[in-house]
Structures are given as C-alpha cells and as structure tokens.
Motif scaffolding. Structure first.
Motif, PDB file in Angstrom:
ATOM      1  N   PHE A   1       0.167   8.777   5.869  1.00 13.10           N
ATOM      2  CA  PHE A   1      -0.387   7.651   6.514  1.00 13.10           C
ATOM      3  C   PHE A   1      -0.603   6.550   5.130  1.00 13.10           C
ATOM      4  CE2 PHE A   1      -3.458   5.357   8.909  1.00 13.10           C
ATOM      5  CZ  PHE A   1      -2.678   5.107  10.108  1.00 13.10           C
ATOM      6  N   ASP A   2      -0.794   5.608   5.450  1.00  8.55           N
ATOM      7  CA  ASP A   2      -1.278   4.407   4.443  1.00  8.55           C
ATOM      8  C   ASP A   2      -2.494   4.205   4.491  1.00  8.55           C
ATOM      9  OD1 ASP A   2      -1.558   3.109   6.805  1.00  8.55           O
ATOM     10  OD2 ASP A   2      -0.377   1.359   5.975  1.00  8.55           O
ATOM     11  N   ARG A   3      -3.502   5.206   4.895  1.00  2.00           N
ATOM     12  CA  ARG A   3      -4.959   4.576   4.973  1.00  2.00           C
ATOM     13  C   ARG A   3      -5.624   5.912   4.636  1.00  2.00           C
ATOM     14  NH1 ARG A   3      -6.879  -0.334   6.267  1.00  2.00           N
ATOM     15  NH2 ARG A   3      -4.863  -0.704   6.902  1.00  2.00           N
ATOM     16  N   LEU A   4      -6.827   5.898   3.975  1.00  2.78           N
ATOM     17  CA  LEU A   4      -7.943   7.089   3.841  1.00  2.78           C
ATOM     18  C   LEU A   4      -9.127   6.439   4.438  1.00  2.78           C
ATOM     19  CD1 LEU A   4      -6.986   8.415   0.390  1.00  2.78           C
ATOM     20  CD2 LEU A   4      -6.787   9.732   2.405  1.00  2.78           C
ATOM     21  N   PHE A   5      -9.660   6.835   5.308  1.00  5.80           N
ATOM     22  CA  PHE A   5     -10.849   6.441   6.138  1.00  5.80           C
ATOM     23  C   PHE A   5     -12.139   7.485   5.470  1.00  5.80           C
ATOM     24  CE2 PHE A   5      -7.590   5.092   9.293  1.00  5.80           C
ATOM     25  CZ  PHE A   5      -8.359   3.940   9.538  1.00  5.80           C
ATOM     26  N   VAL A   6     -12.926   6.377   5.006  1.00  7.47           N
ATOM     27  CA  VAL A   6     -14.309   7.140   4.424  1.00  7.47           C
ATOM     28  C   VAL A   6     -15.306   6.722   5.267  1.00  7.47           C
ATOM     29  CG1 VAL A   6     -15.816   6.868   2.370  1.00  7.47           C
ATOM     30  CG2 VAL A   6     -13.329   6.997   2.084  1.00  7.47           C
ATOM     31  N   PRO A   7     -16.152   7.559   5.704  1.00 10.81           N
ATOM     32  CA  PRO A   7     -17.537   7.423   6.469  1.00 10.81           C
ATOM     33  C   PRO A   7     -18.367   6.246   5.869  1.00 10.81           C
ATOM     34  CG  PRO A   7     -17.503   9.425   5.517  1.00 10.81           C
ATOM     35  CD  PRO A   7     -16.362   9.115   5.390  1.00 10.81           C
ATOM     36  N   LYS A   8     -19.133   5.327   6.640  1.00 10.73           N
ATOM     37  CA  LYS A   8     -19.817   4.321   6.258  1.00 10.73           C
ATOM     38  C   LYS A   8     -21.045   5.054   5.622  1.00 10.73           C
ATOM     39  CE  LYS A   8     -22.082   0.266   6.160  1.00 10.73           C
ATOM     40  NZ  LYS A   8     -21.420  -0.732   5.324  1.00 10.73           N
ATOM     41  N   SER A   9     -21.561   6.102   6.081  1.00  3.75           N
ATOM     42  CA  SER A   9     -22.618   6.993   5.452  1.00  3.75           C
ATOM     43  C   SER A   9     -22.480   8.491   5.352  1.00  3.75           C
ATOM     44  CB  SER A   9     -24.131   6.672   6.435  1.00  3.75           C
ATOM     45  OG  SER A   9     -23.892   7.103   7.731  1.00  3.75           O
ATOM     46  N   GLY A  10     -23.444   8.883   4.746  1.00  2.00           N
ATOM     47  CA  GLY A  10     -23.101  10.450   4.442  1.00  2.00           C
ATOM     48  C   GLY A  10     -22.177  10.824   3.037  1.00  2.00           C
ATOM     49  N   ARG A  11     -22.052  12.027   2.933  1.00  2.00           N
ATOM     50  CA  ARG A  11     -21.331  12.501   1.813  1.00  2.00           C
ATOM     51  C   ARG A  11     -19.879  12.200   1.939  1.00  2.00           C
ATOM     52  NH1 ARG A  11     -19.355  17.344  -0.386  1.00  2.00           N
ATOM     53  NH2 ARG A  11     -19.481  18.319   1.686  1.00  2.00           N
ATOM     54  N   ILE A  12     -19.197  11.738   0.844  1.00  3.15           N
ATOM     55  CA  ILE A  12     -18.015  11.431   0.682  1.00  3.15           C
ATOM     56  C   ILE A  12     -17.310  12.741   0.011  1.00  3.15           C
ATOM     57  CG2 ILE A  12     -16.303  10.189  -0.507  1.00  3.15           C
ATOM     58  CD1 ILE A  12     -18.024   7.674  -0.500  1.00  3.15           C
ATOM     59  N   THR A  13     -16.255  13.193   0.736  1.00  2.00           N
ATOM     60  CA  THR A  13     -15.677  14.557   0.274  1.00  2.00           C
ATOM     61  C   THR A  13     -14.256  14.096  -0.239  1.00  2.00           C
ATOM     62  OG1 THR A  13     -14.967  14.578   2.528  1.00  2.00           O
ATOM     63  CG2 THR A  13     -16.899  15.723   1.867  1.00  2.00           C
ATOM     64  N   ASP A  14     -13.540  15.077  -0.788  1.00  2.00           N
ATOM     65  CA  ASP A  14     -12.169  14.818  -1.089  1.00  2.00           C
ATOM     66  C   ASP A  14     -11.378  14.453   0.325  1.00  2.00           C
ATOM     67  OD1 ASP A  14     -12.954  15.729  -3.366  1.00  2.00           O
ATOM     68  OD2 ASP A  14     -11.864  17.588  -3.617  1.00  2.00           O
ATOM     69  N   GLN A  15     -10.080  13.889   0.075  1.00  2.00           N
ATOM     70  CA  GLN A  15      -9.267  13.600   1.128  1.00  2.00           C
ATOM     71  C   GLN A  15      -7.910  13.734   0.688  1.00  2.00           C
ATOM     72  OE1 GLN A  15      -9.817  10.691   4.226  1.00  2.00           O
ATOM     73  NE2 GLN A  15     -11.924  10.060   3.682  1.00  2.00           N
ATOM     74  N   SER A  16      -7.069  14.124   1.534  1.00  2.00           N
ATOM     75  CA  SER A  16      -5.501  14.501   1.256  1.00  2.00           C
ATOM     76  C   SER A  16      -4.517  13.742   2.136  1.00  2.00           C
ATOM     77  CB  SER A  16      -5.410  15.992   1.203  1.00  2.00           C
ATOM     78  OG  SER A  16      -5.990  16.661   0.421  1.00  2.00           O
ATOM     79  N   LEU A  17      -3.260  13.481   1.483  1.00  2.00           N
ATOM     80  CA  LEU A  17      -2.392  12.870   2.314  1.00  2.00           C
ATOM     81  C   LEU A  17      -1.088  13.708   1.660  1.00  2.00           C
ATOM     82  CD1 LEU A  17      -2.871   9.080   1.588  1.00  2.00           C
ATOM     83  CD2 LEU A  17      -3.008  10.203   3.724  1.00  2.00           C
ATOM     84  N   THR A  18      -0.047  13.888   2.594  1.00  2.00           N
ATOM     85  CA  THR A  18       1.307  14.411   2.118  1.00  2.00           C
ATOM     86  C   THR A  18       2.152  13.448   1.668  1.00  2.00           C
ATOM     87  OG1 THR A  18       0.897  15.920   4.020  1.00  2.00           O
ATOM     88  CG2 THR A  18       3.053  15.953   2.944  1.00  2.00           C
ATOM     89  N   LEU A  19       2.682  13.688   0.478  1.00  2.00           N
ATOM     90  CA  LEU A  19       3.658  12.898  -0.329  1.00  2.00           C
ATOM     91  C   LEU A  19       5.085  12.987   0.538  1.00  2.00           C
ATOM     92  CD1 LEU A  19       2.915  13.581  -3.744  1.00  2.00           C
ATOM     93  CD2 LEU A  19       2.645  11.540  -2.458  1.00  2.00           C
TER      94      LEU A  19
END
Length: 579
Positions: free
Chosen positions: A385-403
């Motif tokens: 996908f061409d987008r990573l969604f990060v929540p407005k509040s709370g802890r940010i965690t690692d996020q993965s995409l498939t190449l």
C-alpha cells in the motif's frame, strides 16, 4: 471550424499548416500565458515495415485523440479545444509513435441514401489526419460512436445500416486512398447489436468487417495494401469473441490485417465496487489472462494486436473524487505496461481530457504520466500500500509493508533528499519492509491529521514509489435529513480516506441500484468530500431503496476503520442516523 481554419483550408497545404501553427501558438501565449511546445522543423517520417506485425510494433506507444472528432454534435462539444498541429507535435515529442483519431460521423452524414458525408467535416478530419501524418506519427482512423447510434440497429434495420456503413467507408476510402501507409483504417469501434443473440452478433460483425475489407481494397491507391484494423464484439478480449475474429481474419487471407480489443481492468477494481478497492490478485489475474489470450489467439499466430483503448473507467476524473486509490491505480498502469510488452501488444492510452491538458500542453498528472512512460521500457517497484496510518494519540509502533520488487533491487528509503538509515530507521527481511517506531515518531512530528511526511522507496530501475505517512483517528459521523435527491452525511474523516460503502437491509439482502453486490459503486451511489467533511448519498442510490425499510451502511476506510450508519427512505424524505 473557425474562420482561421476555413481561411487556411483555401490556401496550399504547406502555407495552411504554417498559419494554423502560428494561430495555435499565439492563442496559447495570449490566452494561457504559456509557450506552445516547439516541434522539430522536419519530423522524421517512419518507414512502414513490410510485415504488419513489425509495423504495428513500431506504432508503440499510441495515444487517443479522445472526445474530439468523436464528440457530437461538434468537435468542441465535450470540452476540448480545436485540435491543432501543435497538439500532435506534443504527443510525438512525448514519445508516442502513433495516434488513434476516433471519429463519429453520425451528425455529419445523411441518414438516407446516398448517405453523403458533409464535405466540411470530411475536410476537417483530413486536416487533423494530415497533421498527425506530417508529424511522423502513424494514424488509426475509425468509425466511432456510430456503432451504438445506428450501426447497432442491424437486427431491425439491416439493409439500411449496411447501405449507410458501406457508403461511409466508400467516401472515407476515396478521400484517403492516396495517403501514406502510416494511415490505418479501423472498421468500427466497440460494435454492439441490439436485440440480437450471440450468434447473430458474430454474424453481423463478420458482415461489417468483410464488407469494410472489400470496400477499402477495391478503392485503389494505397488502400490496396493499407493496414486494416478489425475489432471483436464490444472490443472485449474474451476468448470466444477473439476466436470469432481470428476466424474472420483467417478467412480474408490478407497479411495486412490487425486485431483490436480494449482493456479497462477488472471491472470491480476499475469502478471501485463489489469490494474492488485494491489492485489485488483478482485484478492482476484478470489483466494477465487478457494479455495471455491476446498473445495466444493472435500474436503467436502471426496476427498483430493493436489495443485501441486502455485506462481505468472514469479515472482520473477531475470533476469528481478519484474512484480508485492512487497507489493502487499506479500499480495497475505499471503492470499493464509490463504485460503488454511481454505479450507483444501495441497499446493506445484513452485520453478524453484527463491526461494531457490541451490548453496548457501540460500533463495533468506528471507523476502518473512518468510512470506510464517508464512502463513502456522497464518495470517499477511498489509496496503493498502507499500509505502508513499512525494514530493521532497513544504509542507509535513499528509498521510493515510488503515490497513488490517486480524483479528489481530495493535500494532504500528517502525523505526528500535525506536517505533513511537501514537498520535504525527501517529494516528489510525478505520482502517485508518495516518502518521503526522511532522513525515514524520523527516523521509525523506533532501528528496533525493527514499526511505528515512522504517517503520514496527507490529501486534499481523505474520510478520511485511514494509512501505517505498519515496521522488519523477513526472517522465520526452525525445524523442528517434530506430527500431522495441527495442526503449529505456530516463526516469528520480525521485524516482517513474512504475506500467503499456496503449497504444492506435488515434481512441481510443487498440494498442499492447494484443489487448483485452489497458494495456499491464509488461516485455513483455515494461520493466523499474529504476536504468538506461530507459523504453524499446520490439520487440513484436513494431512489432504489425500499420505503420504510432501514438500510445499514458500513463505510470502510483505508486505515482499516469501519463506521456504520442507518438510512431510511419514506416517500421522498430520507433520514440518516449513527448506528
């Protein structure tokens, strides 16, 4: 035709071309404040190879002068300006080697014998064709919307349709018989026949194609061995339809014949309905299957294929929100170019107005065109996908995409001119690309809603792939009242983007005009306004609903969020409430 065009037509061709080019350039300078593109003083004229297969290969890539001479009642009726030679020069300069010129003759031809074509219109078609030929482009000239305006009535008006069709091609053949063989004729665009069985449709099309072939060949001049383009029913690449066309071409025993089909992707993806929100395995399989059939049915048997139109249905459409998510659309165009090269098929981009701005001579979406152009010669990589969604509040965690490497080497991630650090900012394990929490925290900054950063994934060849880092919260909706003309639902998107809408009655049956699926068509049943924070249910959707039968709508967003909403129609009144 303008007075300047009429005056120029009374002058010798060379002087006329010079005058019209000057008029176009001055118009651009004064009207748009822009400079017309420069054209070579003497464009190189192509030498037509002896074999049709080789000739069609030299026509790649191709472009459609859409919504122009095929518009009705006049050339400018559908929003495009009068075509000038400068437009064709621009197309050549951008790397296109051929142009398809669709022409609708209906409003310029008598509907009764002798079915004469208006001389002024024929002159205009010849003028535009000559400009393209003089620019060193191959040209495909056809009979376009006539296919459904009158040709499609063969089952009830056979003799009149055949007489009119034959007269039309006799006039076209006579006018253009001495043009170089870089001009091709296409018998009929997307032929369809009303009130006819599949067998009757095959018979009608064979009759049209066979008659077209004889008329052109008998007209003399360059028409004796001009390349001729023959379509399937509807120009679909379905196997039975291509088999029928293959039989027609073989029966004509003519080495200068070309098969044509069109391709606009797997339908649910192309219009975004029935769950077609992503360029997924089903969409990829549909495309691969279509090109395999083209190759095996025609190319492998020595018959060239000119794919006369491709794109996505109603995308990009600058009058409405895009139906198809941008990155998913880019994947389609990239895959399309690769599959066409692999199958040995020449392709013509359908451009009604959406790609080249014919006022400014600029591509409306340069990034998209760059990817299409790149696909003519190489592959480009992407991610799941061409987008990573990060929540407005709370802890940010690692996020993965498939190449999606597409046979290329992944070279890394960039944020502007800054290269991200492999290992600390991101990791790659096999085809799994993981953005680390620390890097995402830095990229989103104060976490304002929407795109906070755009990364580039670069590969060993092709175009860079953009990954948007987006801050979001679950969207929120509130109640609304309206009529069956429209219901506007207040929607706080909060950085998210709408993917699709599901509609069901309380008994579990599908609601909406497309009752074969619960997932309704984007921009037809509903349309979002992300900036205005609304989703509008359309008249077509609302009038299809049963009275006093509550409908549960589920709005799906690209972050993975879902919001349910309830709508009830009673007569012409419509109410909506949060579920």
């Amino acid at each position: 035709m303008t007075e300047s065009h009429q005056a120029a037509r009374r002058l010798p061709r060379r002087i006329a071309d010079m005058l019209l080019a000057l008029v176009a350039a001055v118009g651009l300078l004064l009207g748009a404040g822009l400079t017309a593109p420069a054209a070579d003083a003497a464009p190189k004229k192509p030498r037509v190879p002896a074999k049709a297969m080789d000739a069609v290969a030299t026509m790649q890539p191709s472009w459609n002068l859409g919504n122009t001479l095929d518009a009705f009642p006049n050339e400018t009726s559908w929003g495009n300006p009068l075509t000038t030679r400068a437009h064709l020069a621009k197309i050549r300069a951008e790397g296109f080697r051929s142009v398809r010129i669709p022409v609708t003759w209906t409003d310029h031809q008598s509907a009764t014998a002798p079915y004469a074509v208006d001389a002024t219109f024929m002159d205009r078609v010849e003028e535009v064709t000559d400009w393209a030929l003089d620019e060193g482009l191959y040209v495909v000239l056809n009979v376009h919307h006539d296919s459904w305006q009158w040709v499609g009535k063969m089952s009830t008006d056979h003799d009149n349709v055949m007489a009119r069709f034959n007269s039309l091609w006799k006039q076209i053949s006579s006018t253009f018989k001495d043009k170089p063989r870089t001009l091709l004729f296409e018998s009929i665009n997307e032929p369809e026949f009303e009130n006819a069985t599949a067998e009757q449709k095959d018979t009608f099309l064979n009759e049209l194609n066979t008659s077209f072939h004889k008329i052109v060949r008998d007209s003399g001049g360059q028409n004796t061995n001009r390349m001729l383009v023959l379509p399937t029913i509807y120009c679909k690449p379905d196997q039975p339809l291509m088999d029928t066309l293959h039989n027609t071409i073989r029966s004509l025993n003519d080495p200068h014949l070309i098969a044509t089909v069109h391709y606009y992707s797997w339908y649910p993806f192309s219009v975004n309905m029935a769950g077609g929100t992503h360029y997924d395995e089903a969409a990829r399989k549909d495309l691969d299957g279509a090109f395999t059939r083209m190759h095996d049915t025609f190319v492998a048997r020595g018959i060239p294929v000119y794919l006369g139109e491709y794109g996505l249905l109603s995308w990009p459409d600058h009058h409405h929100p895009s139906r198809v998510e941008r990155g998913e659309a880019l994947k389609y165009f990239e895959h399309f170019g690769y599959a066409a090269r692999r199958a040995g098929v020449t392709t013509a981009l359908w451009d009604p107005f959406a790609y080249l701005n014919r006022e400014s001579f600029q591509w409306r979406d340069q990034e998209l065109f760059d990817l299409i152009k790149s696909s003519w010669t190489t592959r480009s990589g992407s991610t799941s996908f061409d987008r990573l969604f990060v929540p407005k509040s709370g802890r940010i965690t690692d996020q993965s995409l498939t190449l999606n490497r597409n046979g290329l080497a992944f070279q890394g991630l960039w944020h502007g001119n800054q290269r991200l650090a492999a290992g600390s900012d991101y990791t790659v394990s096999g085809d799994k690309l993981t953005l680390k929490a620390a890097a995402l925290t830095r990229l989103v900054g104060d976490r304002s809603y929407g795109d906070n950063a755009t990364l580039q994934a670069r590969f060993s060849r092709g175009q860079a792939w953009k990954i948007h880092v987006t801050t979001y919260d679950a969207p929120q909706q509130s109640g609304a009242k309206g009529t069956t003309s429209a219901l506007t639902i207040p929607t706080r998107f909060r950085g998210d983007q709408l993917a699709t809408m599901e509609a069901k009655y309380g008994d579990g049956t599908n609601a909406g005009p497309a009752d074969w699926t619960a997932f309704q068509e984007f921009n037809i049943s509903f349309t979002p306004d992300h900036k205005g924070n609304t989703i509008t249910l359309t008249e077509k959707f609302l009038t299809s609903l049963r009275d006093d039968a509550p409908v549960t709508l589920t709005f799906y967003f690209y972050s993975g969020a879902k919001v349910t909403y309830q709508v009830t129609k009673s007569g012409t009144a419509v109410t909506g409430s949060t579920a």
